[in-house]
Scaffold this active site. Structure first.
Site, PDB file in Angstrom:
ATOM      1  N   GLU A 173     -64.382 -82.580  14.970  1.00 29.60           N
ATOM      2  CA  GLU A 173     -63.219 -83.353  14.520  1.00 29.60           C
ATOM      3  C   GLU A 173     -63.654 -84.774  14.118  1.00 29.60           C
ATOM      4  O   GLU A 173     -63.118 -85.772  14.606  1.00 29.60           O
ATOM      5  CB  GLU A 173     -62.119 -83.357  15.590  1.00 29.60           C
ATOM      6  CG  GLU A 173     -61.607 -81.952  15.864  1.00 29.60           C
ATOM      7  CD  GLU A 173     -60.262 -81.863  16.599  1.00 29.60           C
ATOM      8  OE1 GLU A 173     -59.772 -82.884  17.099  1.00 29.60           O
ATOM      9  OE2 GLU A 173     -59.709 -80.742  16.644  1.00 29.60           O
ATOM     10  N   GLU A 296     -61.402 -73.571  16.958  1.00 25.80           N
ATOM     11  CA  GLU A 296     -60.355 -73.946  17.915  1.00 25.80           C
ATOM     12  C   GLU A 296     -59.047 -73.355  17.423  1.00 25.80           C
ATOM     13  O   GLU A 296     -58.572 -73.712  16.337  1.00 25.80           O
ATOM     14  CB  GLU A 296     -60.243 -75.462  18.070  1.00 25.80           C
ATOM     15  CG  GLU A 296     -61.446 -76.053  18.784  1.00 25.80           C
ATOM     16  CD  GLU A 296     -61.285 -77.530  19.166  1.00 25.80           C
ATOM     17  OE1 GLU A 296     -60.141 -77.985  19.373  1.00 25.80           O
ATOM     18  OE2 GLU A 296     -62.322 -78.206  19.245  1.00 25.80           O
TER      19      GLU A 296
HETATM   20  O1  AHR Z   1     -59.134 -78.194  22.771  1.00 20.27           O
HETATM   21  C1  AHR Z   1     -58.702 -79.476  23.087  1.00 20.27           C
HETATM   22  C2  AHR Z   1     -59.066 -80.502  22.020  1.00 20.27           C
HETATM   23  O2  AHR Z   1     -58.386 -80.212  20.842  1.00 20.27           O
HETATM   24  C3  AHR Z   1     -60.504 -80.558  21.607  1.00 20.27           C
HETATM   25  O3  AHR Z   1     -61.285 -81.317  22.456  1.00 20.27           O
HETATM   26  C4  AHR Z   1     -60.424 -81.191  20.250  1.00 20.27           C
HETATM   27  O4  AHR Z   1     -61.485 -80.797  19.406  1.00 20.27           O
HETATM   28  C5  AHR Z   1     -59.064 -80.768  19.733  1.00 20.27           C
HETATM   29  O5  AHR Z   1     -58.354 -81.834  19.251  1.00 20.27           O
END
Ligand code: AHR
Length: 498
Positions: A173, A296
């Protein structure tokens, strides 16, 4: 009657087992307590890893594990997590609850976890607050087989042989918690950092660039244009929030039927994201060499009342199992471009497959969804089409009543994963194969009320059961899927025309 036609002659690409991947971050009780309790813990463990959790994860065949973050990755300095435990640096986990991170779980422990799970490793490097040298040395430490400063250090720390690092993420990110960079700036940084992610000897590394948040198509465009040639994969993050509002995301367990359907509608946005990001990638990479890595995904609710807001601990219901079914079927159907996906997160955080409390452990409904889907790992996607499938109206548009995907495994068995998303209507179905005579059907089901969940006091309320097929003849099977259910059918067939 809903009909599902399966073209057994039309293979549409391999469903990489990595689509069934997981994500584990130094966040809340995911690593500490959830997976790693240390060798001296009264909780039965092997080299510090909980035996109950590892055994449960092996059952669903975790193929790959991403670590150490998430946002944590861009504050993690790997050298703090090696060597004698008592001497390891303690740090503040600023992103997640401001708790002390004692670094007792580091590179050696992560690789030991992968060994026990029998899975591949996906390491996420630090671009936000780390240096090129630090990243490069980490790769050397883990994978170089010979005499070098980092390989020697690894040996001093008790691991003579190098490990294999299969996947390496260059930042996480980077448009947000990983450094708030602009796409052009990150694309240059990516090119520079990845140069020093060396492949030593036999270790081939699949390099993953930080990709877009949700629908940030400009990010994908710039990254593909400026750095597409230097990457094997581009990540995509998308979470399902029932309200779409980060301030008030909604409860994990208390929701009405309308919110249930809206949650599914928001999950289906994944289809549009894959389609549109893939279309951009196609222009720069028509041969689809670069994978879209959904590293994610999952539901994100308000934390369980009374728990640390920074720990992201939430319960998990049949609604989550349906969200998993929607996403996993979408990943299968788009396996030409989606080469890996990692649910956030493995234990005790967000849409976890396992929850723990002290020495107790429960498998969540999402766990069983992974269990039913595991047969697709490394199978060939088959062409399949639905006819007569109902639509469910929500205030945000409609969702289909049924989601499905079909594959053929190495032994030629056909696997179907079919979810009936309706909260209250069952669905009569007929599945028809284009060729082959069905010899044997094995079927299992996960079913319940949309609110059903497993708790530490009632750990087996939701679990998979055997499922009965109404009729099977020649090329057709007929069955009725109850509301809010996921079915896995395994068909052994004799080949040839009937
Ligand atoms: O999964 C939780 C968080 O969500 C992670 O650390 C981040 O990459 C995303 O914003």
């Amino acid at each position: 009657m809903t009909k599902l036609y399966v073209n057994t002659q039309k293979e549409k690409g391999k469903i990489n087992k990595e689509i069934y991947g997981h994500f584990s971050e130094h966040l809340g009780r995911c690593i500490y307590e959830g997976i790693f309790v240390g060798e001296d813990s009264p909780i039965p463990n092997t080299n510090g890893m909980r035996n109950d959790v590892v055994a449960a994860l092996k059952e669903i065949r975790v193929p790959v594990l991403r670590w150490p973050g998430g946002c944590f990755a861009d504050e993690y300095h790997w050298k703090d997590g090696i060597g004698e435990k008592a001497k390891r640096k303690k740090m503040v986990n600023t992103h997640w609850g401001g708790v002390v991170e004692d670094n007792s779980f580091g590179t050696h422990e992560f690789m030991e976890l992968c060994r026990q799970l029998g899975c591949e490793s996906y390491i996420n490097g630090n671009v936000g607050s780390g240096t090129v040298q630090e990243m490069s040395e980490w790769v050397e430490y883990m994978t170089f087989d010979g005499i070098s400063p980092m390989a020697d250090l690894r040996k001093e720390n008790g691991h003579k042989e190098p490990w294999q690092v299969h996947y390496f993420g260059v930042g996480n990110e980077s448009w947000g918690c990983g450094g708030n960079m602009l796409p052009e700036y990150y694309a240059n940084e990516y090119r520079r950092y990845q140069t020093y992610v060396r492949e030593y000897q036999q270790n081939k590394i699949y390099k993953i660039a930080c990709g877009p948040s949700e629908g940030d198509y400009e990010w994908t465009e710039k990254l593909m244009q400026m750095a597409g040639k230097f990457m094997n994969g581009l990540s995509l993050h998308y979470y399902t929030l029932p309200t779409g509002n980060w301030q008030q995301k909604g409860s994990a367990t208390e929701f009405d039927t309308e919110t249930y359907y809206i949650t599914l509608k928001k999950t289906f946005f994944m289809e549009e994201l894959i389609r549109k990001h893939s279309a951009i990638m196609d222009r720069y990479d028509p041969e689809k060499k670069v994978g879209l890595i959904v590293d994610e995904w999952g539901t994100w609710y308000d934390v369980e009342p009374g728990t640390n807001p920074g720990f992201l601990y939430q319960q998990n219901t049949m609604r989550d199992a349906m969200v998993a079914a929607v996403n996993l079927n979408l990943f299968n159907l788009n396996c030409e471009r989606v080469q890996m996906a990692n649910i956030a997160q493995m234990v005790n955080v967000l849409q976890a497959v396992i929850l723990t409390e002290g020495e107790r452990m429960v498998k969540t409904p999402t766990y069983y969804a992974f269990d039913l889907f595991k047969h697709h790992q490394d199978a060939e996607l088959l062409e399949s089409s639905l006819f007569g499938c109902g639509e469910i109206e929500t205030p945000e548009g409609s969702v289909p009543q049924i989601t499905q995907s079909v594959s053929s495994d190495k032994e030629g068995k056909i696997h179907m994963t079919i979810a009936n998303l309706s909260a209250d209507q069952s669905c009569h179905m007929e599945s028809i194969l284009s060729q082959g005579k069905i010899r044997e059907v094995e079927a299992e089901i996960l079913s319940g009320d949309i609110h059903d969940k497993n708790t530490f006091d009632q750990p087996e309320k939701v679990k998979k059961k055997a499922f009965e097929i109404r009729e099977a003849d020649n090329d057709t099977i007929r069955f009725e899927i109850p509301p809010c259910s996921l079915v896995h059918l395994a068909l052994a067939c004799d080949q040839g025309n009937m």
